[in-house]
Design an enzyme around this catalytic site. Sequence first.
Site, mmCIF file in Angstrom:
data_model
loop_
_atom_site.group_PDB
_atom_site.id
_atom_site.type_symbol
_atom_site.label_atom_id
_atom_site.label_comp_id
_atom_site.label_asym_id
_atom_site.label_seq_id
_atom_site.Cartn_x
_atom_site.Cartn_y
_atom_site.Cartn_z
ATOM 1 N N GLU A 46 6.720 -13.910 47.191
ATOM 2 C CA GLU A 46 7.975 -14.621 46.922
ATOM 3 C C GLU A 46 8.576 -15.144 48.235
ATOM 4 O O GLU A 46 8.513 -14.472 49.267
ATOM 5 C CB GLU A 46 8.925 -13.600 46.278
ATOM 6 C CG GLU A 46 10.303 -14.104 45.901
ATOM 7 C CD GLU A 46 11.157 -12.985 45.286
ATOM 8 O OE1 GLU A 46 10.724 -11.804 45.328
ATOM 9 O OE2 GLU A 46 12.249 -13.294 44.768
ATOM 10 N N LYS A 117 12.441 -18.747 39.107
ATOM 11 C CA LYS A 117 12.787 -17.360 38.755
ATOM 12 C C LYS A 117 13.964 -17.323 37.790
ATOM 13 O O LYS A 117 15.047 -17.832 38.089
ATOM 14 C CB LYS A 117 13.117 -16.595 40.046
ATOM 15 C CG LYS A 117 13.314 -15.100 39.870
ATOM 16 C CD LYS A 117 13.528 -14.447 41.259
ATOM 17 C CE LYS A 117 13.606 -12.935 41.186
ATOM 18 N NZ LYS A 117 13.717 -12.334 42.546
ATOM 19 N N CYS A 150 9.132 -11.194 40.978
ATOM 20 C CA CYS A 150 9.854 -9.949 41.291
ATOM 21 C C CYS A 150 10.666 -9.398 40.116
ATOM 22 O O CYS A 150 10.078 -8.887 39.168
ATOM 23 C CB CYS A 150 10.719 -10.165 42.536
ATOM 24 S SG CYS A 150 11.136 -8.607 43.388
#
Lengths: 288, 288
Positions: A46, A117, A150
């Site tokens: 990321e 995300k 994540c």
Amino acid sequence: MSEAEVQISCIQFEPRIGETEQNVATSVSLIGDAAAGGSKLIVLPELCNSGYVLNSREEAYELSETVETGNSIAAWRAAAADMDIHIVAGFIERQDDRLYNSAVVLGPKGLIGTYRKNHLWNAEALYFERGDLGFPVFHTPFGRIGVLICYDGWFPEAWRLLALQGADLVCVPTNWVPMAEQPANSPAMANILCMAAAHSNSMFVAACDRIGTERGQPFIGQSLIVNPNGWPVAGPASVSEPGTVTAVCNLSAARRQRTWNSFNQVMRDRRTDLYPEMLGTPTRPGWY
Amino acid sequence: MSEAEVQISCIQFEPRIGETEQNVATSVSLIGDAAAGGSKLIVLPELCNSGYVLNSREEAYELSETVETGNSIAAWRAAAADMDIHIVAGFIERQDDRLYNSAVVLGPKGLIGTYRKNHLWNAEALYFERGDLGFPVFHTPFGRIGVLICYDGWFPEAWRLLALQGADLVCVPTNWVPMAEQPANSPAMANILCMAAAHSNSMFVAACDRIGTERGQPFIGQSLIVNPNGWPVAGPASVSEPGTVTAVCNLSAARRQRTWNSFNQVMRDRRTDLYPEMLGTPTRPGWY
């Protein structure tokens, strides 16, 4: 090669905050090593060109790129074309002065797609917009791939939505941080979540974490590749050292193994007659 | 006692197929030991009065009970009243000549509710109807509890639906069987699924498995109690030996720990704007 085999590498390294050019150069060098070893799909962490612990919206903006014009994207795109590989890499995306914690999916022929995300963690809410592209599944020569970043992995809904679209593999650029109370000799909770998701959705998972401590925030490494039974086939990598984890994955196995016996196929066993009333509805106001 | 503490025991033992009276007597004796040690909530395995590996619908029918008139239920109800405890126990439920793989929830004052397994595993489809009571949450003096049975735990939707109704604890009567490819020294996948569910929903999980081999089918023990961080606080118990795992659990922690920082509360972070389109809809016909 049988059915849909692909050699996958997750390149765990330590980006330095703000040193975008050097971070990308490091990543391209490591990508070259992995490609030379036969890997055809490379996953990077990321925000791996910019670093993670941002001090201000201005800094985040300075480090952002558009997919069309960004230098990092251009370098990775060139690497994918030159080495005839696919790359999934996290970066700060800018569009219309909005910023996103995104991952780009690149192939030998160029841009395949972008994921933004959807579930932002902590101070990310100060700099980024929440994702607005849903949970896309991208088609590649070796199979269907989804991307989560994540904290997305903390939401079983996200994995399931990718599986329901037929994803064989989920690539997870990540910057995992330490979790409370982890017992000695236990797998990291982040690894456990990947294993549970791979198993209960019958998918491969390739999670690439970073290492190091940035502006006081430690990261936990332990990148890994998990098979559709839920077991690691490469990694977890070191908690603190750079390293590339690599596995040959037959993505067809993800689809075959969804059938467990004469009666059970994991996707078809879902009791959708019981789920709709709550899963898609907002949490009730005032509810804990 | 702070806030909402309760001592929980999962009683892992080996039911014998068809020996209902003896199985219940064994369970009541072990319940007595746990209650004498201070446990106020006792979880027993799936189908723990009848045994699991049924040979025929007729056998299943013979071993079934109604909640109102069953001898096993009556014995457990008496134990709950006599010992001032709560009991969650798996049994074959009969209603209108339909059979269900059910669990009864009993308290000192009698019947609190019944859960019917929603996701049937393998040959269970030959004997049982799928659950038709949804995913109920039961209220007790120490907090809200949900029940899932064995294969239900493979469906993240099931855990989430209980969490969305505010469950502090999920009790899991189970008869776990071996999973493919488990590496040496790894937690069992069934344990991993409990840990992931506890963590990503911030709930306690108390899973009570059986042991032994019945009509050629081995079971894997490893009963455990997991806290809302996802870590075992009791167990996993032995793979092959009987044993009771016990932990004092502050169920209030489940609600407190759903807030992780200034920005993140796990239930409120769900992107319900992105989930509805697929999670509640049936798997597309012909889709793998």
